[in-house]
Structure formats: C-alpha cells, structure tokens
Write a protein that holds these residues in place. Structure first.
Motif, PDB file in Angstrom:
ATOM      1  N   ASP A 203     -16.655 -59.701  10.411  1.00 17.07           N
ATOM      2  CA  ASP A 203     -16.998 -60.377  11.660  1.00 17.07           C
ATOM      3  C   ASP A 203     -18.217 -61.253  11.426  1.00 17.07           C
ATOM      4  N   GLN A 329      -4.064 -59.963  23.866  1.00 13.98           N
ATOM      5  CA  GLN A 329      -4.080 -58.898  24.864  1.00 13.98           C
ATOM      6  C   GLN A 329      -2.669 -58.633  25.412  1.00 13.98           C
ATOM      7  N   GLY A 334      -5.873 -55.817  19.399  1.00 14.58           N
ATOM      8  CA  GLY A 334      -7.317 -56.024  19.491  1.00 14.58           C
ATOM      9  C   GLY A 334      -7.712 -57.077  18.473  1.00 14.58           C
ATOM     10  N   ARG A 336     -10.523 -59.579  17.109  1.00 13.02           N
ATOM     11  CA  ARG A 336     -11.953 -59.910  17.170  1.00 13.02           C
ATOM     12  C   ARG A 336     -12.161 -61.358  16.720  1.00 13.02           C
ATOM     13  N   THR A 338     -15.075 -63.991  16.226  1.00 10.47           N
ATOM     14  CA  THR A 338     -16.539 -63.967  16.157  1.00 10.47           C
ATOM     15  C   THR A 338     -17.080 -65.272  15.588  1.00 10.47           C
ATOM     16  N   PHE A 348      -8.262 -58.304  13.022  1.00  8.37           N
ATOM     17  CA  PHE A 348      -7.594 -57.353  13.909  1.00  8.37           C
ATOM     18  C   PHE A 348      -8.294 -55.999  13.881  1.00  8.37           C
ATOM     19  N   ASP A 349      -8.373 -55.358  15.034  1.00  5.57           N
ATOM     20  CA  ASP A 349      -8.843 -53.977  15.077  1.00  5.57           C
ATOM     21  C   ASP A 349      -7.880 -53.085  14.287  1.00  5.57           C
ATOM     22  N   ASP A 350      -8.411 -52.015  13.742  1.00 13.97           N
ATOM     23  CA  ASP A 350      -7.571 -51.015  13.055  1.00 13.97           C
ATOM     24  C   ASP A 350      -6.702 -51.653  11.977  1.00 13.97           C
ATOM     25  N   ASP A 351      -7.308 -52.522  11.203  1.00 20.92           N
ATOM     26  CA  ASP A 351      -6.539 -53.222  10.165  1.00 20.92           C
ATOM     27  C   ASP A 351      -7.352 -53.297   8.873  1.00 20.92           C
TER      28      ASP A 351
END
Lengths: 431, 431
Positions: A203, A329, A334, A336, A338, A348-351
C-alpha cells in the motif's frame, strides 16, 4: 485475443536476450497472458504486437504524462531534430531548459541533465558527498532509487562494499530517521526520500509532514543534504518539487520519466547549498547533452505551467478510484486503493500471494485495460471521462469473472519465488 | 569570428548550471575561443550559436559515425517515432536489433540494451560477478570506462569502497596483467580492456596481440570474464568487436556512441559463457526499451554491413594523417599522430603543458576546423576528400600562425591545475 505474434517474438527473444527480457518492463512477474511487445502507442492507448489495443494505466511506467505522441511535444522534438540532436556540444536549448526548471521548482538554483533516473540519484549521492566531505547516505527501507549496484533491489552481482556507506530508516517515521542520523555521527552526507511511499507490492502512503519537516531539520543541524527522489512522481503531484505539498524544500531533487513526456531525459536539480559539490564531480554520458529531449522537455514544461493537466489527472484519478471502489464493493472484494489517485496502486484484501490481483489484472487485460497487479500505476493527462468509464465498466466485468474463478486460482510461481528469495534475504540479514 | 551569442549563453548558463557546463563536452579545459553551444549539425559539419561553421573531427565524441542527420537513419527513426518510442514494453524492433547484433558480432550470443556507455560497462562488471560468484575486476591504469563512482576519472565525491574490488594493470603488458591476475587469487571476476589504448592526453597504442591473447588465456584458466569496452571504438575499427582484428573473442563487449548514429543507445553483448550471470542481475532504466533509438540502430547496422563506410573512414583518416604530417614537417613541428587513422590523436613534441597544441587547435578553429588538443578524434564516413583537403589547408595556415606565436604562448591555467591535481593524486597513492 490473438497472442500469436507476441508468443513468436517471446520465443525469438529468448534466444538473443537473457531470459528474453529484463528490467522493469519484463513481464515475467506478471500474468502469463500479458504481452511483452508493443507495436504502437497513441494518447492513452497502446497496441501490442498482435494489434490488440489497451487503455494503458502504466504510461510506460511514468514517462507518458500528457499521453503518447503528444502532438505539441512531438512537434518541438521534430523541429529540434531538424537542426541537431547529439552534437559536439549542447544546444542553447540546454540553457533555456535549465532556466525554466529553476524558475518552476522552488528549491532549485541550478540543473544538471542526464539520461537515467539512476543517473540523477547517483549524481545526488556523489554531489552530496563532494559538498559535505562526508560519506554516509540514509535511505528509506524498501524505497526504489534505481538499478545501479548501490541501489538495485536485486543485489545479485553486487559486492558488499557497494553499500558499505548506506544506512536505512523507516519511511514516515521521524524517530527511526533520528536514530539513523545519530548512528551516522559526524559522517552523514545525505538523507534520501521518495516524495511519498510508492514501494512495489505495498500500500502506498503519503508523506507525514512531521517526518518530512524533521528530515529537513536534521539536514540543517548536521550539514547533510536532503534529497527528494522525484523521478517517478515529479510533475504528477505538483508543478514544483513534490515535497512543496508538505512545505519542505530539499537541497537536491532527482527527476526523470514525465519531464520530457517520454523523450530520454533525467535531471538533478539543486540549491546553492550544494552547487559547489555538484560542480566539483565528474559525471557525464554520451547522449546527456542531446538537444531533442531538452526541446521536448521545454515544451512539456510549458504545458505543465499553462494547462490544467494536473487537475485533469487528479479528476480522472478520483473518478477511476470512485468507480473501482463501487464495483469492487458490488462484487464483494476488499480493494485497497492507496496513494495519490493520479498514481494509484490497487491491492486486494486477503490476497498475500497476489492470486486474486493477478486474475483481476488478466480479466482487465482481456477487456482492453492494461493495469499492473503490484506496481503503482499512472494517470495520463489525456485520459477522458469516457476512457475512465470504459475502465470502470471493464472492472465490473473483471470482478465478476474473477469471482467466478476464485476456487481455481493458483499463485504465480514467479511471485512465490520472489517472496521466497525476499524471505531468505531477510533471514540472512537477521543472522 | 563572432562569438557574442556563445558568450551570452555561457554567462546565462553559469547561473543555472554548476560551472556553466559539466562532463566531456564542457570546454573549460579547451582553448578559451572554443564555443560551448551548437545550433545545428549536418553531415560532417557543426554550426555554433553564432552561426560559425566547423568541419567537426569530434563527431559528438563518437556518435556521429555516418554523419549528423544521416537521412537513412533519420528516416528509420521518424518512421518508428510515428508508431511509438518509450512505451509500456519494448517494440518488436528490440528483437530484430538483438538478432542483427548477434549475427554481426562473432562472440555475441545475446544482447542487452541501455542508455549510457557507463550503463554497459557497469552491467558487464555486475554480470561478470554474478556469473563467476567472484569480486575482483582488473582494469588497465588510466583507461576510461565511464563516469560512475567506480570508474569516473575524477574521484571527487567517490568513497574508497566504490573501488575496493578493483585492481589495475598496465595496458599492453602481459606480465603486468599476469601479476594482477595472480594477486586476485581465487577472487577474479573479470578483466576489462579497451580495444586499443585511447587514454586522453597520451599517444594512442594499438593492442599488442600477445597481451590480448594472454588476457583471453588468463580468463579461460581462471574462469573470469574477458570484457572489451568497445563503447568508443565499436564499428569504427571493424564490423565486429574490435578485438576480432587481433583474433581474440571476449565474453562480454560494451557498445554505445556509433551504434545508433547519435540516437541514445548503448549495448552489452555477451556469449553464452555469461548468459546465466547476465540473466540473474537487475538492471533497467526508464528509457532503455524505447523503440526509436533501436530502429535507428537497426538501420545503422544495415549500412555498416552493406556499405564501404569503414573503408571510406580509413581512406579519409589516412589522407588526413598524411596531409598533416607533411604540413607539420614543412613548418618544423614534431606532430605525433597515433592510433587508428580513423580515430586519431595529435600531440606535439616538446609540449608538456599543451601550449603548442592549444594554440594550433585555436588556429584550426579560427579556420573552420574543430579539433581537440588532447582527446582522440573521430572520422565520420560522410567526410569527403574535399573536406579532408580543406582541413589540411587549414592546418598549413594554423601551423604557420602557431609558429609566429610561439614566443608568446602560455599554458592553460585549467590544464596546469589538472596536472597539479593528478600529481597530487599520484603522490597520495605513493604515500
């Protein structure tokens, strides 16, 4: 999408280029569908060797600021090319360009021109040492400052001595910086900083003004030079050095990429505080004084001063960010986003192994949008609302297609190997 | 000759560029009459900012091989520019160019492209270390390999560690090379050599085949990489690596300057013996994959293969050498013309502080011929017998004028300062 021509070129390249390609534009660490070779570029678009067209959010990794083959810049370049380019001395345009830069960039009293971003960062290091008579240079951990032995992120072939006088601190952490300055003692030559944290795979983070101001104070207290490496971000955040946004003026700043809209030029700008040091070193290159890139830069700077290119990039970046946020969404991801919207990264979240990011980038590419799964991207000033809306529509489809493939996704072996190498390096550092 | 525009530009430059100029094209160490800025160039001629025209024996310090603004090369560059230059990946022309180089240069199995000659020499060093897992690099004393911290001839701002793994030997001296190899022990990564001795300020020397062959043998015995730095001489001595003339094939060769007739491109070529090392390092630059210089290089290589450009340069170089020798003798000057006639240097007997050479260069300039008093020069393939005869006629007048001024000549303060700095450095090395 047809990929025959690119596949054939990759096979030929494998014979006559180590690994078929190298450096930041190699696609080995991208999804396998990504084309390596491009036939042409115009405005916000690139065409691969098979004629597939993409809206290009990499902008040649930064150089395309106004868009590829901007007619105004290209006309200035062509007019200079009809007179002379690489000659036995510089053209008068070199003086015009130095004056333009000094007038636009608050901290700058002088300019030196070179070719690579790495030339500018290396010159900053050498000039700072010449000016101060000291040796130690502080760098933020993980920051990219080029690909010379002292700074390349892959230190294969590098000897320990190449980095013996470097020390590291945590970006945006004034305490960490203070500790590093203390450790350098009487031998501190320079503090390097990127204008914001734009490390690949992470990020992004805007600069904490407390940290930036502290860097300035520490240089003032110790006599060290403050260097902002604006090669990647220069003129994409401001019409001045990027740290003008946090009210901090460096002694040296490094520029490249966007400064000539794709023509080969990089620049070291400095204040009078480092003029003597810069004037005492010997740096040069066969093509550093070529006139065509300087003429192109002069026209690029005129457009930077006189147009709303910056506000347009921000508007388009914001529009893209909002559109992608909604789409992500909607599809339950998810995402991100930034950093400055005109230099976005999307993770991506959880990636952790990037398998989702890779799949989404593949699906975007398939829909005619070239995005990067782990490097920051770039908005070009020529991008229109229609371009951005096309990208957002593609993203909607790409999220849906990625969602449908989630169960079957596998991580990229290249990314796994890079992660393993990185972990091994960190273990070694601990030992 | 009017010099007003150049004088005004120098004054403006002094404010916005350290010392007003830097690097190899700075005229500080040339006679004061030498212009700094050039408006245009065409064929064998350059025009300064005041419109004065000169027959240019510097050829931009090498890049002008076929002549400035060669129409064939410029047409190839323009055609590529109309498609794309710096893009998000290379153009297919990169593969074409790598194939062309591999087919022309005997030792080469692969190519990597970059921008500066220094990029190519630095990459050779790093690739050799990566390939061998060893660290020490041998360089000939006084040889120029670029302007990075490890090799710049003026080490201000350089730290000792930048050169900790370098060792030096005497060019053309097999015994000296053997001793350096012995001293390196088990840690020898590479031996560097220029194709002939072309150090500034000195008579040039062609390579002794005994020395060149011994360098190859020593690399074979130790597993080190043999690197020929052909940046300055490449394609001016042969249509192959310059050491093909002495029958020695290196593992790596560095190219630049002439390879794209002035477009910004440098190249590292290598054999399969170093492919793995080259493929394991990380080197890159913002503009390294730009297509226009590669298209220009491809056309330059076609002309190199298909025309008598090389024989023409040698004929013109020989004609110049013979004409100058006669003229010098007529005027009672001992003029030493050494090295290949197409890359000549001219130094005067009994002229340790170069005051005679400076006066003669001034007088040549005044007569419309741009020569250099202490750096090797370059013949361009577009030079004609009429051009050379004009230069020889100018030399006749310049020798006479120099003779008339002999009693009043003073050495250049810049050259005296350089000599003093050099002497101090040598004293320090002894201490």
């Amino acid at each position: 999408m047809d990929r025959t021509a690119d596949r054939d070129l990759k096979a030929r390249a494998l014979k006559v280029i180590p690994n078929g390609m190298y450096g930041h534009e190699a696609v080995h660490a991208l999804p396998a569908t990504f084309p390596q070779f491009f036939e042409r570029a115009e405005g916000a678009y690139i065409w691969d060797a098979d004629g597939n067209r993409y809206l290009d959010f990499m902008c040649a990794y930064g150089p395309s600021l106004l868009g590829y083959r901007d007619q105004r810049v290209d006309a200035a370049a062509a007019a200079q090319a009809a007179k002379g380019d690489t000659m036995t001395g510089p053209s008068p345009v070199m003086v015009d360009l130095a004056e333009a830069l000094v007038s636009m960039v608050t901290h700058a009293d002088w300019a030196m021109f070179c070719k690579n971003g790495t030339d500018a960062t290396s010159m900053a290091m050498v000039a700072a040492r010449a000016q101060t008579g000291k040796r130690i240079v502080l760098l933020a951990k993980g920051a990219y400052h080029g690909a010379a032995p002292w700074c390349t992120p892959n230190p294969v072939g590098v000897v320990a001595e190449d980095r013996a006088m470097l020390r590291y601190y945590e970006y945006n952490n004034a305490e960490s910086l203070e500790a590093a300055v203390r450790d350098a003692g009487e031998d501190l030559a320079a503090i390097f900083a990127t204008p914001f944290k734009h490390d690949a795979f992470f990020d992004q983070a805007l600069p904490d003004p407390v940290y930036a101001r502290r860097a300035r104070e520490l240089c003032d207290e110790t006599g060290a030079m403050l260097v902002v490496d604006d090669v990647r971000a220069g003129f994409r955040l401001a019409r001045d050095c990027s740290w003008s946004l946090v009210g901090v003026q460096p002694d040296l700043s490094c520029w490249g990429k966007a400064v000539a809209n794709g023509q080969p030029l990089s620049i070291l700008l400095g204040s009078d505080r480092c003029r003597k040091g810069a004037g005492s070193i010997y740096v040069t290159g066969s093509y550093w004084f070529a006139a065509v890139p300087m003429a192109a830069s002069l026209e690029t700077l005129r457009i930077i001063r006189e147009s709303d290119y910056l506000e347009q990039m921000i508007r388009m970046g914001d529009r893209l960010r909002a559109g992608l946020a909604s789409a992500a969404q909607r599809h339950g991801f998810g995402l991100r986003q930034t950093g400055p919207s005109q230099m976005p990264i999307m993770l991506f979240d959880d990636d952790p192994d990037l398998r989702v990011g890779f799949a989404w980038a593949e699906e975007m590419l398939q829909r005619g949008v070239y995005i990067h799964p782990w490097h920051n991207m770039f908005i070009a000033a020529c991008m229109t609302e229609a371009d951005i809306d096309m990208a957002v529509a593609a993203a909607d489809g790409a999220f849906a297609a990625t969602r449908a493939r989630m169960a079957e996704l596998q991580p990229s072996p290249v990314i796994l190997a890079m992660a393993a190498a990185k972990a091994a390096e960190e273990l070694q550092a601990l030992a």
